[in-house]
Design a protein around this motif. Structure first.
Motif, PDB file in Angstrom:
ATOM      1  N   ASN A   1     -15.787  14.073   0.328  1.00  0.00           N
ATOM      2  CA  ASN A   1     -16.271  14.940  -0.752  1.00  0.00           C
ATOM      3  C   ASN A   1     -15.330  16.116  -1.001  1.00  0.00           C
ATOM      4  O   ASN A   1     -15.129  16.524  -2.143  1.00  0.00           O
ATOM      5  CB  ASN A   1     -17.700  15.431  -0.479  1.00  0.00           C
ATOM      6  N   VAL A   2     -14.705  16.644   0.041  1.00  0.00           N
ATOM      7  CA  VAL A   2     -13.756  17.746  -0.117  1.00  0.00           C
ATOM      8  C   VAL A   2     -12.485  17.243  -0.815  1.00  0.00           C
ATOM      9  O   VAL A   2     -11.971  17.882  -1.735  1.00  0.00           O
ATOM     10  CB  VAL A   2     -13.427  18.388   1.253  1.00  0.00           C
TER      11      VAL A   2
ATOM     12  N   TYR B   1     -12.200  14.572  -2.748  1.00  0.00           N
ATOM     13  CA  TYR B   1     -12.582  14.239  -4.124  1.00  0.00           C
ATOM     14  C   TYR B   1     -12.553  15.493  -5.007  1.00  0.00           C
ATOM     15  O   TYR B   1     -11.986  15.483  -6.098  1.00  0.00           O
ATOM     16  CB  TYR B   1     -13.980  13.613  -4.120  1.00  0.00           C
ATOM     17  N   ASP B   2     -13.152  16.570  -4.506  1.00  0.00           N
ATOM     18  CA  ASP B   2     -13.195  17.807  -5.291  1.00  0.00           C
ATOM     19  C   ASP B   2     -11.798  18.373  -5.546  1.00  0.00           C
ATOM     20  O   ASP B   2     -11.550  18.949  -6.605  1.00  0.00           O
ATOM     21  CB  ASP B   2     -14.068  18.848  -4.593  1.00  0.00           C
ATOM     22  N   GLU B   3     -10.877  18.205  -4.601  1.00  0.00           N
ATOM     23  CA  GLU B   3      -9.491  18.660  -4.803  1.00  0.00           C
ATOM     24  C   GLU B   3      -8.864  17.963  -6.014  1.00  0.00           C
ATOM     25  O   GLU B   3      -8.086  18.569  -6.749  1.00  0.00           O
ATOM     26  CB  GLU B   3      -8.644  18.380  -3.561  1.00  0.00           C
TER      27      GLU B   3
ATOM     28  N   LEU C   1     -10.271  17.104  -8.690  1.00  0.00           N
ATOM     29  CA  LEU C   1     -10.871  17.523  -9.963  1.00  0.00           C
ATOM     30  C   LEU C   1     -10.833  19.033 -10.166  1.00  0.00           C
ATOM     31  O   LEU C   1     -11.446  19.545 -11.086  1.00  0.00           O
ATOM     32  CB  LEU C   1     -12.310  17.008 -10.044  1.00  0.00           C
ATOM     33  N   ASP C   2     -10.101  19.738  -9.329  1.00  0.00           N
ATOM     34  CA  ASP C   2      -9.986  21.189  -9.412  1.00  0.00           C
ATOM     35  C   ASP C   2      -8.592  21.531  -9.954  1.00  0.00           C
ATOM     36  O   ASP C   2      -7.596  21.378  -9.248  1.00  0.00           O
ATOM     37  CB  ASP C   2     -10.190  21.780  -8.015  1.00  0.00           C
TER      38      ASP C   2
ATOM     39  N   ARG D   1     -18.137   9.897  -7.097  1.00  0.00           N
ATOM     40  CA  ARG D   1     -18.056  10.859  -6.004  1.00  0.00           C
ATOM     41  C   ARG D   1     -18.820  10.348  -4.801  1.00  0.00           C
ATOM     42  O   ARG D   1     -19.957   9.936  -4.951  1.00  0.00           O
ATOM     43  CB  ARG D   1     -18.617  12.207  -6.456  1.00  0.00           C
ATOM     44  N   PRO D   2     -18.263  10.396  -3.622  1.00  0.00           N
ATOM     45  CA  PRO D   2     -16.954  10.893  -3.242  1.00  0.00           C
ATOM     46  C   PRO D   2     -15.966   9.788  -2.903  1.00  0.00           C
ATOM     47  O   PRO D   2     -15.068   9.981  -2.089  1.00  0.00           O
ATOM     48  CB  PRO D   2     -17.277  11.700  -1.989  1.00  0.00           C
TER      49      PRO D   2
END
Length: 165
Positions: free
Chosen positions: A19-20, A22-24, A26-27, A77-78
């Motif tokens: 999850n971390v 994945y978020d990278e 999309l940031d 996600r994720p």
């Protein structure tokens, strides 16, 4: 008909859960830190993280400016991100290729990230293989540095926000 065009596959284990990671992806601020293989640098990242949403990365490399653009095809996600990829420097800048990023949980909170770039023109395959490998290493380094800062800040009651380098 089978697609026989070159495919680049890069795998690396990252020191963060899926999850971390994945978020990278999309940031926009995070992407500017690790998405361009150094010494190239991201000048600007714009994205609309939804299926059908667009992405664009403006890049400067050795004095030359260009961009990569695409459209998100899948966001699960994720575990999975899939998007198209076109580059303004390619011999045919309108050519559309596909990038898939698979994120699989590993022991100890790590993630096995597999980047698969399909339908690449043969003359850019090796450059992209090196580029994706370097990008994966840069992401791993950034996540490791963030984990170190997080661990240190958990010991210090008034530590600042996440430090990206």
């Amino acid at each position: 008909m089978t697609d026989t065009s070159p495919v680049v596959v890069v795998r690396t284990t990252l020191p963060a859960p899926p999850n971390v990671v994945y978020d990278e992806w999309l940031d926009p601020e995070a992407l500017t830190e690790w998405m361009c293989p150094r010494p190239a640098r991201c000048l600007r990242v714009a994205l609309d993280p939804q299926v059908g949403g667009e992405l664009r990365i403006d890049i400067e490399d050795e004095g030359e400016q260009f961009f990569v653009s695409g459209t998100f095809l899948a966001l699960d996600r994720p575990r999975l991100l899939r998007f198209t990829w076109s580059c303004s420097l390619w011999p045919d800048p309108d050519l559309v290729t596909t990038v898939s990023v698979h994120l699989d949980p590993q022991g100890n909170g790590d993630t096995l990230m597999t980047i698969r770039h399909a339908m690449l023109p043969p003359d850019v395959r090796i450059r992209h293989e090196h580029g994706w490998a370097k990008i994966a290493d840069q992401l791993a380094d950034g996540l490791a540095a963030s984990a170190t800062v997080s661990n240190e800040s958990s010991r210090e009651p008034h530590a600042g926000a996440r430090n990206r380098r």
